[in-house]
Design an enzyme around this catalytic site. Structure first.
Site, PDB file in Angstrom:
ATOM      1  N   CYS A  45      -3.796   7.688   2.574  1.00  0.00           N
ATOM      2  CA  CYS A  45      -4.574   6.476   2.353  1.00  0.00           C
ATOM      3  C   CYS A  45      -5.177   6.377   0.945  1.00  0.00           C
ATOM      4  O   CYS A  45      -4.484   6.045   0.000  1.00  0.00           O
ATOM      5  CB  CYS A  45      -5.654   6.360   3.434  1.00  0.00           C
ATOM      6  SG  CYS A  45      -6.281   4.672   3.628  1.00  0.00           S
ATOM      7  N   GLU A  55      -1.974   7.180   9.631  1.00  0.00           N
ATOM      8  CA  GLU A  55      -3.238   7.903   9.494  1.00  0.00           C
ATOM      9  C   GLU A  55      -4.010   7.814  10.802  1.00  0.00           C
ATOM     10  O   GLU A  55      -4.050   6.767  11.439  1.00  0.00           O
ATOM     11  CB  GLU A  55      -4.065   7.293   8.353  1.00  0.00           C
ATOM     12  CG  GLU A  55      -5.396   8.010   8.132  1.00  0.00           C
ATOM     13  CD  GLU A  55      -6.228   7.436   6.982  1.00  0.00           C
ATOM     14  OE1 GLU A  55      -7.029   8.183   6.418  1.00  0.00           O
ATOM     15  OE2 GLU A  55      -6.075   6.241   6.665  1.00  0.00           O
ATOM     16  N   LYS A  88      -6.538  15.323   3.171  1.00  0.00           N
ATOM     17  CA  LYS A  88      -6.847  14.194   2.294  1.00  0.00           C
ATOM     18  C   LYS A  88      -7.727  14.659   1.133  1.00  0.00           C
ATOM     19  O   LYS A  88      -8.806  15.215   1.337  1.00  0.00           O
ATOM     20  CB  LYS A  88      -7.560  13.110   3.104  1.00  0.00           C
ATOM     21  CG  LYS A  88      -7.735  11.787   2.391  1.00  0.00           C
ATOM     22  CD  LYS A  88      -8.313  10.774   3.388  1.00  0.00           C
ATOM     23  CE  LYS A  88      -8.319   9.367   2.857  1.00  0.00           C
ATOM     24  NZ  LYS A  88      -8.766   8.420   3.911  1.00  0.00           N
TER      25      LYS A  88
END
Length: 272
Positions: free
Chosen positions: A150, A40, A109
């Site tokens: 994440c 990331e 995301k």
């Protein structure tokens, strides 16, 4: 097939990050990796104060480099994530490139990292970032792969959808911190892997104690039995593992939870 995870030490110099990332991709390819993943925020420091300064359009400088090195090495490259600017909004975005250099997927995301643990860590991605609104999967000759970034790993429903859609490997570029990392990083990966009988890989930046946000590191691969089969420490490194789809098929046959779900009583569905 061989999977490589690149735990890159990210600096404040974008050109240096790109150069070193591409060098490590070449190294992983030379050691037989067919699928390679970056962490990331691999081209910039992680933090709300950096996203705008480092943000790029897609396609742009960073994704062009990823496309070129994927083609040069003839691999599938999961380009970690970068801050993306589009239409005046910023996103935390992962791009994937195939062996011909073409972009196969773009994942923004979905779940933004807004947390407050008193006395330990407070962070609010939504101060600068907008959320993505779609699932992201891509096909390889080996298996179908699902993507998250994440914080997405905390949402079990997302992984279930990927499992329903035939993904056998889930990859999450992520930068957990020194509070959530020791507590939940490995636990979440093992949970997602066992629940869905899939391989789960997470790719973190290397730890930099001087950074404003200190990443936990410990990039990891977990098999469908819930075993950790590869794990990095905190330093910059490349870890390798063999993804054994025969073993995955055996586990699903031995414990056939996917066919035993009571769809008459409950269900998780993809809405768009």
């Amino acid at each position: 097939f061989r999977l490589a995870l690149i735990q890159l030490r990210v600096s404040a110099v974008k050109s240096d990050n790109l150069q070193r990332a591409c060098g490590l991709v070449r190294e992983a390819s030379a050691k037989g990796a067919k699928v390679v993943a970056l962490p990331e925020c691999f081209n910039s420091p992680y933090g709300t104060q950096y996203f705008k300064e480092y943000a790029e359009k897609i396609p742009g400088e960073s994704t062009q480099k990823l496309s070129e090195v994927a083609k040069e090495c003839s691999i599938y490259l999961i380009g970690g994530s970068i801050p993306e600017e589009d239409g005046g909004k910023l996103y935390n975005t992962c791009t994937v490139f195939g062996p011909d250099g073409a972009m196969l997927a773009k994942h923004r995301k979905v779940h933004l990292f807004d947390i407050n643990i008193p006395g330990k860590i407070q962070f609010k991605e939504s101060e600068t970032l907008s959320p993505g609104n779609s699932f992201s999967m891509f096909d390889t000759p080996y298996c179908k792969v699902g993507l998250g970034i994440c914080y997405d790993i905390r949402f079990a429903e997302m992984a279930q959808i990927y499992g329903q859609k035939g993904c056998q490997l889930l990859i999450y570029p992520g930068a957990f911190n020194l509070t959530t990392g020791p507590a939940h990083w490995e636990l979440l990966q093992r949970g997602r892997a066992v629940d869905n009988q899939v391989y789960v890989a997470t790719v973190s930046p290397a730890r930099d104690e001087k950074a404003s946000y200190v990443a936990w590191g410990h990039s990891t691969v977990v098999n469908p039995w819930g075993e950790v089969i590869a794990k990095a420490g905190a330093e910059e490194t490349v870890i390798y593992t063999e993804i054994d789809l025969k073993k995955l098929a055996e586990i699903r046959q031995q414990i056939p939870i996917l066919s035993q779900k009571r769809c008459d009583l409950y269900g998780v569905e993809m809405k768009k």
